[in-house]
Design an enzyme around this catalytic site. Structure first.
Site, PDB file in Angstrom:
ATOM      1  N   GLU A 143       0.820  -1.225   0.000  1.00  0.00           N
ATOM      2  CA  GLU A 143       0.000   0.000   0.000  1.00  0.00           C
ATOM      3  C   GLU A 143       0.848   1.267   0.000  1.00  0.00           C
ATOM      4  O   GLU A 143       2.031   1.237   0.271  1.00  0.00           O
ATOM      5  CB  GLU A 143      -0.917   0.019   1.215  1.00  0.00           C
ATOM      6  CG  GLU A 143      -0.256  -0.357   2.531  1.00  0.00           C
ATOM      7  CD  GLU A 143       1.001   0.372   2.884  1.00  0.00           C
ATOM      8  OE1 GLU A 143       0.996   1.634   2.835  1.00  0.00           O
ATOM      9  OE2 GLU A 143       2.004  -0.282   3.226  1.00  0.00           O
ATOM     10  N   GLY A 285       6.741   0.306   3.246  1.00  0.00           N
ATOM     11  CA  GLY A 285       5.447  -0.069   2.667  1.00  0.00           C
ATOM     12  C   GLY A 285       5.578  -0.255   1.174  1.00  0.00           C
ATOM     13  O   GLY A 285       6.616  -0.729   0.698  1.00  0.00           O
ATOM     14  N   GLU A 286       4.508   0.093   0.434  1.00  0.00           N
ATOM     15  CA  GLU A 286       4.423  -0.035  -1.024  1.00  0.00           C
ATOM     16  C   GLU A 286       4.819  -1.439  -1.527  1.00  0.00           C
ATOM     17  O   GLU A 286       5.338  -1.578  -2.629  1.00  0.00           O
ATOM     18  CB  GLU A 286       5.182   1.081  -1.761  1.00  0.00           C
ATOM     19  CG  GLU A 286       6.685   1.123  -1.626  1.00  0.00           C
ATOM     20  CD  GLU A 286       7.355   2.294  -2.397  1.00  0.00           C
ATOM     21  OE1 GLU A 286       8.270   2.037  -3.171  1.00  0.00           O
ATOM     22  OE2 GLU A 286       6.937   3.453  -2.215  1.00  0.00           O
ATOM     23  N   ALA A 287       4.582  -2.463  -0.723  1.00  0.00           N
ATOM     24  CA  ALA A 287       4.873  -3.866  -1.070  1.00  0.00           C
ATOM     25  C   ALA A 287       6.358  -4.154  -1.202  1.00  0.00           C
ATOM     26  O   ALA A 287       6.745  -5.202  -1.734  1.00  0.00           O
ATOM     27  CB  ALA A 287       4.125  -4.313  -2.332  1.00  0.00           C
TER      28      ALA A 287
END
Lengths: 319, 319
Positions: A143, A285-287
């Site tokens: 995310e 974050g951001e995978a």
């Protein structure tokens, strides 16, 4: 999960030229991958990384040192290939898609109202559910959303209780005063919604966010389609925590890729019975953590399918 | 290590579209890689995995459940591509070479004599030194040798003291009685050689092994050639421990890839100030842990060289 596939994998495993169990968690990864794929010979042709982006009304409370515009700017950066996860997905030979949820319209400030209405929550979960491709051997989810570690901490605190300071971390770079303020903001939300939180999904609606709801929907879709999932960091784990709260096996098809440096993630993982593959101090974050773990799954598949058996290699077995 | 390269890397790092420090140990890996390569833009064109194989006279004491022939059989398995490390090196896009040391002639049983004479020890170290290729951006080292966890435990116990049971593990599959017997064998060796162990290299000669000496030589060669090194498991760490004992910076160009499930490895790593990238419960050796960590280094290089800067992506910086 297919016991037949797992049995076939265990049978082959026992013939490979290595002491039993000597590849540790890689052996568990192989069994997990094949069991959920329902294939005696697992495959990793199609690995998909999904990054859901959303905005948060609670940023009005000053919980992030970054402006809210950064969410949309980072969606552009993902689309142009410039973010960290683009590089990590590329070297892991995975396909990356970025999905702005609810057109990046912010949730309501959950210190004054539920973050989402019921239709808004369901629509966001549906966005995540529908984003999972039919042909997918491994799904990685993550995310992006300025303010979303506050939503994650509020959700984790609501589901698992305890002092908000145990769940509130530095996010993208708060100082100690900032973290204390963030915990007070979470306290306010918890007090406001205390009597409405009748179940884990209601908790996610009241103090979560659009991209968190989408993550929950995507991980549910993966379960229905027998797709194993690598979970990313704190926000991602908090987002899917309601599935684990609703059913003890609700997250059995997932593996936590990375334990974040963000305060609360280790505690949340333990509460959900998730054991991380990696712990490298990431807090982006951001995978990114999920993408970083893809090569470990590829390695597990490669040794299991590629190794010689004792008979093939004419290697003596133990005395 | 080149401070100029590290400075240039830190300068670029600060411009990339992510909060400072949010990629944790990946950021340290980038600085380490470029610093030792002496390149402001590190590269990973040539990644070499070296597996040294050797035999051990101490197997006469019944310290392994596997016959000594397995060492030569596994060398054949490596050469035919059937072992675990072949698969892990392949998916990590690394070149694998296997080097039998001293023609797989066993060392002397170190419960009755020094494992190697001085010329034998130096020749084995030279074999390792000469095995490191000139053009190499990252070196991964590992080993194979029935009985070599006993040599590793004896060497670690000799260098760092303490009860032999703290250093002796199950190796390829001993039961509890077997581990106690192994510890007593190590006690015998320690008592026999106590007065000869005047320095760490003499310890390596008396209670080490041919492939351990070769590992030490290879890691020394890498230092001279400015090549960063990923260390594999317990045997590998014990083999290079004398370099750390002789000079506090002696292992600064190395990174421990994986903390093994083998008893003693975590303790040995801590004694040497090494912090592992992975801890997945492997206990196989043969450079499997090192090969498994290559994709993490590739990921570090990929994000650092591939990401957009804040200016390029038109992303706002923190307030």
């Amino acid at each position: 999960v297919s016991p037949q596939a797992q049995h076939a994998i265990a049978e082959r495993e026992a013939t490979l030229t290595k002491p039993a169990g000597s590849l540790g968690q890689l052996e568990e990864l192989t069994a997990w991958l094949g069991g959920w794929q329902q294939r005696a010979t697992p495959q990793l042709e199609h690995v998909q990384v999904l990054v859901f982006a959303g905005n948060h009304g609670v940023v009005a409370q000053g919980v992030s040192p970054w402006p809210q515009d950064v969410t949309a700017q980072m969606v552009g950066n993902f689309r142009h290939g410039g973010a960290a996860v683009n590089q990590l997905a590329r070297v892991a030979e995975a396909t990356l898609s970025v999905i702005p949820v609810a057109d990046l319209r912010p949730t309501a400030d959950f210190t004054t109202a539920p973050a989402m209405t019921v239709p808004e929550f369901l629509a966001a979960a549906r966005t995540g559910y529908d984003a999972v491709p039919q042909h997918c051997d491994l799904l990685c989810v993550g995310e992006m959303g300025i303010g979303n570690t506050t939503a994650a901490a509020a959700l984790a605190a609501t589901l698992f209780h305890g002092d908000s300071l145990l769940w509130a971390g530095r996010g993208t770079g708060l100082d100690e005063d900032g973290v204390r303020h963030k915990a007070r903001v979470i306290d306010t939300a918890r007090a406001l919604h205390a009597h409405s939180l009748t179940n884990p999904l209601e908790a996610a609606r009241h103090v979560g966010g659009y991209e968190l709801a989408a993550l929950l929907g995507a991980v549910l879709a993966a379960r229905h389609a027998h797709i194993p999932v690598l979970l990313d960091g704190y926000v991602c784990t908090a987002a899917v925590a309601p599935l684990g709260c609703l059913n003890q096996q609700g997250l059995a098809h997932t593996w936590l890729a990375h334990c974040s440096a963000e305060t609360g993630h280790a505690k949340l993982a333990a509460a959900l019975g998730l054991s991380p593959l990696l712990a490298l101090g990431l807090r982006l974050g951001e995978a990114s953590g999920a993408a970083l773990a893809i090569p470990l799954v590829r390695a597990a598949l490669a040794y299991h399918t590629g190794m010689a058996t004792f008979a093939q290699a004419a290697v003596s077995e133990r005395i």
